[in-house]
Each structure stands twice: as structure tokens, then as C-alpha cells.
Write a protein that holds these residues in place. Structure first.
Motif, PDB file in Angstrom:
ATOM      1  N   THR A 183      20.555  50.715  66.631  1.00 55.07           N
ATOM      2  CA  THR A 183      20.677  49.258  66.554  1.00 55.07           C
ATOM      3  C   THR A 183      22.049  48.872  66.004  1.00 55.07           C
ATOM      4  OG1 THR A 183      18.323  49.270  65.964  1.00 55.07           O
ATOM      5  CG2 THR A 183      19.478  47.168  65.828  1.00 55.07           C
ATOM      6  N   THR A 238      18.427  41.665  67.451  1.00 54.77           N
ATOM      7  CA  THR A 238      17.556  42.274  66.436  1.00 54.77           C
ATOM      8  C   THR A 238      18.121  42.062  65.037  1.00 54.77           C
ATOM      9  OG1 THR A 238      16.812  43.964  68.007  1.00 54.77           O
ATOM     10  CG2 THR A 238      16.496  44.437  65.660  1.00 54.77           C
ATOM     11  N   ASP A 294      17.634  38.417  64.137  1.00 56.78           N
ATOM     12  CA  ASP A 294      16.199  38.212  63.906  1.00 56.78           C
ATOM     13  C   ASP A 294      15.841  38.663  62.494  1.00 56.78           C
ATOM     14  OD1 ASP A 294      13.515  37.811  64.175  1.00 56.78           O
ATOM     15  OD2 ASP A 294      13.195  39.310  65.726  1.00 56.78           O
ATOM     16  N   VAL A 347      10.471  43.617  61.930  1.00 58.53           N
ATOM     17  CA  VAL A 347      11.693  44.047  62.628  1.00 58.53           C
ATOM     18  C   VAL A 347      12.117  45.409  62.091  1.00 58.53           C
ATOM     19  CG1 VAL A 347      14.080  43.449  63.205  1.00 58.53           C
ATOM     20  CG2 VAL A 347      12.424  41.633  62.789  1.00 58.53           C
TER      21      VAL A 347
END
Length: 710
Positions: A255, A399, A402, A249
């Protein structure tokens, strides 16, 4: 033709079989009999796919009471369609000989973008937007509102599929993605959910690697697959990289900013639900106290991506108290986002283990390891409770969660690497925090443990003995087959020096040398004047290709080359590259001839065939080593050395040679084909069995070779 391999009658749809195909089937049967895993390498153009399909389907037919199922994994949709076309040919042959007893159900499964027939949903630009568009029309709460208010839009194809109930089935046969779309339109049913439903009943399923290797996808699509299955990973020379990417990741500033927007939107939704439907939030809290596994089976339309890491036993635990309430969970995520933003604000490269990173999060953000583990599933639960359908808008917070779940779950096989900028562009600040998986065996281990036999096969697996170490498994069969040739249809050469006797190489300290660039240009010019039809050239990177083509343009070499053939170039834009490939083929078809510039490890090198006159010569300019200053690569090399005792040089050479083999293999796609392969780098002499040549005699060899090959 029909023939026997021990107690199995093999149905093979062609009149002739190559010796290597027969040997391949014998070894594959050994692995199936032993109920173990195998590694099989057979060169491109020798009918590997039809040999696999013939043996496995014949093996199942010989054991009618066995529930054996074939899960065939490909890298691309194009390869999936080719496999299903071969299977249809084989199935028709078996039906002619065995009648109805040979009937099977075989289908391909892909994303909504490739199967959806609803024009409103397909109008979206990318896969995530198509998924979200589908969810907006099919989510259970949307349909519940639509039942009371007919003005709320739903998907007519999904509604008709639901109304059909148990009668919504596929009759026996072989279905490509196009066949599924056509059948869905005829019946008025959604082809995507129909295929999802029929996967559990099909004898053969052809789908992408990610459906088994990526835990987030496999947990939704492949969780019901039976143990008595044969899993085939075709073209699996890069399977270790696919496994690593599935568990890696990256977090950037974009992000972080996107995650903040997502959290603000979720906070607004929570406040709205508190005012209008507080009971829903209380029900979710009670369910989380009992444990995530007790929430029951969700409707297929509501199922989101599964957890990227959590094993089933952890799912039975109660969710940590500090993230059970929705507002508390949002506050925890805000602290995590703030912490990650602070870590991105650095001027030096930093490397950390997951254990020390988790300790740092606890000390600075007050979030413990258990809370991190449950972040992904807790986010899933909250988005379901808040009835969020536009999931494509929430990719950033997905994300983050994750990342949190993976870093909280795994203590070994990972590194956290923070880079303030890309080393190749140090003047542009672009900080990135990367959770890098170094152990490919983590993603594929559940596949080896769960299924009866796993077949890893490709045309370029050599050296084959490295894969069991990289993937940490013990194959019962490991064989490499050679191509049987009745004529000289391949002419490989290694070029070490130019016509001025200067050595040529893409080694870092030589690649910018004007003598090397000039000699590469003269090589291509002289080949273009001799070789008919299409020439494919592979460079070690996009930046090197751009630089060398610019230099050729400035010194006039490119203009001279274009007097013989047209030149087309692969770019990082998929649409541009597709257009260039189409025009390249047109130039070859009309007799003008063309040259295609491509990049090793690019899309063209992995999936495009240059068979027949589209590829009479392939030139590999240099050795496609990975960027050896990459912090991620260095961390992986260190892990492989310490854990699996694989030396850095051995892995780098192995990786470069499999990429080079994949590139040059693009031009020989059958035994009826012919072509030449030139490896232009002095370093390949020590790595290659081919004779070394300089450019003075290679030109004459090309003339002689083409007089023989034709």
C-alpha cells in the motif's frame, strides 16, 4: 391464496401456507404498524423470503396513499436474483387478482461488472478495473473532449441513454440483473446508469448490504432514499461483521509503495495543469475555501466513492488551509505515507487508540486531526480537478486517505494494531497496520435513525437477544420461530468419541492428535459406505482441512473413501471452487455419489445450497471458533466487554454456534428435503440439546435413520 391479517389483505402466491409463515407475517406487521425495527428468526426452508415480500407488498397495497418503499438487502448476487424471482411470482399473482392497481416497479442494483453491456469495458479482469474502464468512457471531461474530437472513444450505450433524457425510464415490472442487461441492449441504453436513475422511483429495490452499510457506497447510491422505507437485511446473522469490515482499513508495505507511485503521478499532473490550465487549480482552491458541501451536485459519471465517515455538518466547514492548495496537499500526504512506513518498521506487536495515534502523527509528521478528517474528500476533489479516470490505479492512495479520515474522525470504537508478521507464519515478515473497528453499531446507526422500519432476519440468529446489544438498538419485535414438521426429516447427532473410545475434538491441543485424525477419517469412511448421494463436510479452517486431508491420504483412508464416493475440495480460488461444485453436482446426478470438503466461514458455507440429493449428510468436524490469538479479535472482545458488558466466552460461543448452524443448514432447504447432521466434537455436548453418541452406535443410527427418512 388470499387471507386477512387484521386490516390487511395478504396476497400469497401459493395454495398453502406454513403456520410459522403466518406467525412471521403477524409479527412483521406489528413492527410496521409501530414504525419500529424488528429481529425475526425463522428456520431455513420455511419460505421466509416469500413471507416477507407478500406481507410488505400487501401492506403497501392496502395503503395506496402511503409512499412506503421496500429496500431489500442481500449478501450475494445469487441471493438477489432468487429474491427478484420470488417477487416476480408474487407480482404476477397480485396482477391476476387486482389488475393494473397492483403494478409496481422492482429492480436489482449491482456493480458495473454485473450490469455493464459494453464489451470493451467488460474485458477488464476485476470490478475496480471495470469501474475505471467505464469512467474513461463516460467522465464529463472525456465526453467534452469527444464532442470536439470524434476520435476520442466514448460509450455508445451511455451516450444513447443521455440523449434519451427524461424518456429513459423503465416501465412497471420486476427486473432482475439479466432483465436489465437485455432491456439495455434492446434500447441501446446503459443498464447501470438506467438502474441508478430508476432506484429513486422504484417501489422495491434489491441490492447488496454495502449499499446501505458502507458509508463510501451509501453516500452515492442510497442518499436519496426516503425515510418512509422498510429496510430488510436478509440472511443477516453476520451483519455485525459486515458493519465492522465497512469501517476497517489495512495498510501494508505494498500500500505504501503504491501510494508513493500515485503521489508522483499526481504531482506530474499538477505541474502539467499549472503550465496549461492554472485557472482550474485556482477555481478548486476558491471552492475549498467555501466548503466541500458547496461544490454542487456532480454528474453521476463523475461521482466517486463518498466520504467514509464525515457527517454533513463537517462538510459545510472550510477545508483546512494547509491542504487547500494541491501541491501542499500532496506534501501532507507524502509526510503521512512516510510516517506510516516508519510505523510498519517494527519487530513487536503494537496497539494504540485513535487519540494517541493522532497525537503521534501530529508530533512526528506535523499533520493535525482536522487535516486528517478531510483527506478523503480533498483527494476526491483533487482527482476530479486533475481529470483522472483510471481510478483503479489509485486504490493505494485512496486506502491511505480512507485510513486518515477514519482515524481523524472516531475517537471510540476503534484500535490501531500493528503486527510485524502473521502469527501463523512467523518466519515470513509481512507487517500490517490495521485500523480495526470494534463497534458494529457505528455503521448501522445511520440506517436505524434514517429509515422508518429495519427488519433483521435470518435462519440462524439464535441467541437472538445478543444482536440488540451488538448493534445498539431497541427492536419493537424480537421473535424466533420454529419449523413445523409433519415427519422426521432432520436427524441431528453429536459425536463425542471414536470407535476406539478416544474423545474427538478440534481443540488446539487435540486437533493434531493422530487418534483424533484417524477417528474423523473412519467416521467419514463409514458414513460414505452408508449414506446415498452427496455428503458435505465442514472443517474449522483451510489449514486444518489441508493437514487432515494430507494425513488421510498418507494412511490410506482417503483412498478407501474414494472407493465409495468421489471427493471434491473447496479452495481459496473462486474459479477452482466453482468447477469443483459443478463436478460434485454431476457426480451426485449420475448416481456415483460425492463428498465435498469445505470450510466454515468460507464462500460455500455462506451462500451455496446443497438441497435434495446434493446433501443427504453434513458433518461438522469441530467447533468453528474464531482464531482466539488474533490481536484484532482480542481487542474487539475487550471493547464488547467494557462497552456492552458482553463476556468474551459468550460472544465466542455465540459466534461459533451461528457459524456451525449456517454450515449444517446448507442441506435442509425445504420441508420436502431430508438429511442428517453430525457435529463431531466433544465440546458440543455442553452446547447442544442433541444426544451424545460414540462412533460404535452412530453408524447403526445412520442406517436406522435413513430407513426412516426415506
Amino acid at each position: 391464496m388470499k387471507f386477512d391479517i387484521e386490516d390487511i389483505t395478504v396476497y400469497f402466491p401459493y395454495d398453502n401456507i406454513y403456520p410459522e409463515q403466518y406467525s412471521y407475517m403477524v409479527e412483521l406487521k406489528r413492527a410496521l404498524d409501530a414504525k419500529g425495527h424488528c429481529l425475526l428468526e425463522m428456520p431455513t426452508g420455511t419460505g421466509k423470503t416469500i413471507a416477507l415480500l407478500s406481507l410488505i407488498t400487501s401492506y403497501v397495497l392496502s395503503k395506496p396513499h402511503s409512499p412506503l418503499k421496500l429496500l431489500y438487502c442481500t449478501r450475494t448476487v445469487h441471493e438477489m436474483e432468487k429474491t427478484l424471482a420470488e417477487l416476480r411470482l408474487l407480482h404476477d399473482y397480485q396482477l391476476r387478482h387486482l389488475g393494473p392497481a397492483a403494478k409496481i416497479l422492482a429492480l436489482g442494483l449491482s456493480s458495473r461488472k454485473n450490469l455493464c453491456v459494453n464489451p470493451r469495458v467488460l474485458a477488464a479482469e476485476n470490478r475496480d478495473s471495470v469501474d475505471a474502464g467505464c469512467r474513461k468512457l463516460t467522465a464529463s471531461w472525456v465526453r467534452a473532449v469527444a464532442a470536439e474530437n470524434p476520435g476520442v472513444p466514448t460509450c455508445e450505450f451511455f451516450e444513447q441513454y443521455e440523449r434519451a433524457g427524461s424518456s429513459a425510464v423503465l416501465p412497471p415490472g420486476v427486473y432482475t440483473l439479466q432483465d436489465l442487461r437485455v432491456y439495455g441492449k434492446e434500447k441501446g441504453w446503459c443498464p447501470y446508469y438506467l438502474a441508478r436513475h430508476m432506484v429513486q422511483f422504484a417501489n422495491v429495490v434489491v441490492y447488496s448490504y454495502q449499499y446501505l452499510l458502507d458509508p463510501k457506497v451509501a453516500g452515492i447510491i442510497s442518499k436519496e432514499m426516503q425515510k418512509e422505507s422498510v429496510v430488510v437485511f436478509d440472511e443477516a446473522h453476520n451483519i455485525d461483521n459486515v458493519c465492522i469490515e465497512a469501517l476497517s482499513v489495512s495498510v501494508r508495505r505494498q500500500t505504501i509503495e503504491g501510494a508513493r507511485r500515485n503521489l508522483n503521478r499526481m504531482r506530474q499532473e499538477i505541474d502539467k495543469f499549472k503550465a496549461t490550465d492554472a485557472g482550474r487549480l485556482r477555481a478548486e482552491y476558491n471552492r475549498l475555501v467555501e466548503g466541500l458541501a458547496l461544490r454542487g451536485d456532480l454528474p453521476a459519471t463523475d461521482a466517486w466513492l463518498a466520504n467514509p465517515a464525515l457527517p454533513d455538518d463537517i462538510l459545510k466547514e472550510a477545508v483546512p488551509g494547509n491542504i487547500r492548495r494541491a501541491e501542499h496537499f500532496i506534501h501532507v500526504l507524502r509526510r503521512l505515507v512516510q510516517y506510516l512506513e516508519g510505523r510498519l518498521d517494527t519487530e513487536n506487536v503494537e496497539k494504540e487508540s485513535p487519540v494517541s495515534f493522532v497525537v503521534s502523527i501530529l508530533n512526528h509528521a506535523g499533520i493535525d486531526q482536522k487535516a486528517l478528517k478531510f483527506c478523503y474528500d480533498r483527494l476526491h476533489s483533487l482527482m476530479m480537478t486533475l481529470e483522472i479516470t483510471d481510478t483503479d490505479e489509485f486504490l493505494h492512495i485512496q486506502t491511505i486517505c480512507d485510513f486518515a479520515t477514519l482515524v481523524g474522525t472516531y475517537a471510540r470504537g476503534f484500535s490501531i494494531i500493528i503486527e510485524p508478521f502473521d502469527e501463523r507464519m512467523p518466519h515470513i515478515p509481512d507487517p500490517v497496520l490495521q485500523l480495526c473497528c470494534h463497534d458494529a453499531s457505528l455503521a448501522i446507526k445511520p440506517v436505524f435513525e434514517r429509515f422508518q422500519s429495519v427488519v433483521i432476519t435470518s435462519g440462524t440468529l439464535s441467541p437472538i437477544d445478543l444482536y440488540p446489544r451488538l448493534l445498539n438498538f431497541n427492536p419493537v419485535v424480537s421473535r424466533s420461530f420454529t419449523m413445523s414438521l409433519t415427519r422426521d426429516c432432520i436427524c441431528p447427532m453429536v459425536l463425542t468419541r471414536g470407535s476406539d473410545q478416544l474423545p474427538v475434538s478440534t481443540k488446539f491441543d487435540m486437533r493434531s492428535d493422530l487418534g483424533v485424525v484417524r477417528n474423523y477419517g473412519r467416521l467419514l469412511l463409514e458414513m460414505a459406505s452408508v449414506v446415498p448421494d452427496g455428503i458435505v463436510c465442514f472443517f474449522v479452517s483451510y489449514s486444518y482441512m489441508d493437514g487432515i486431508v494430507n494425513t488421510w491420504n498418507e494412511n490410506g483412508i482417503l483412498k478407501e473413501i474414494m472407493q465409495h464416493k468421489l471427493v471434491f475440495i473447496e479452495t481459496q480460488d473462486v474459479v477452482e471452487t466453482t468447477l469443483a461444485l459443478d463436478n460434485y453436482r454431476k457426480a451426485c446426478d449420475c448416481g456415483r455419489g460425492a463428498i465435498f470438503f469445505s470450510v466454515a466461514r468460507g464462500k460455500v458455507a455462506e451462500g451455496i445450497d446443497f438441497d435434495r440429493h446434493y446433501g443427504r449428510l453434513v458433518i461438522m468436524f469441530g467447533v468453528p471458533f474464531q482464531y482466539t490469538l488474533s490481536k484484532i479479535l482480542l481487542a474487539r472482545l475487550e471493547y464488547l466487554r467494557d462497552t456492552f458488558q458482553i463476556k468474551e466466552g459468550d460472544f465466542l460461543t455465540f459466534d461459533a454456534l451461528r457459524q456451525a448452524a449456517q454450515c449444517v443448514g446448507r442441506v435442509i432447504r425445504s420441508k420436502a428435503d431430508y438429511g442428517m447432521m453430525i457435529f463431531a466434537d466433544k465440546r458440543l455436548v455442553s452446547l447442544s440439546p442433541f444426544a451424545s453418541m460414540n462412533m460404535l452406535n452412530i453408524w447403526e443410527n445412520v442406517r436406522v435413520a435413513y430407513s426412516i427418512l426415506r
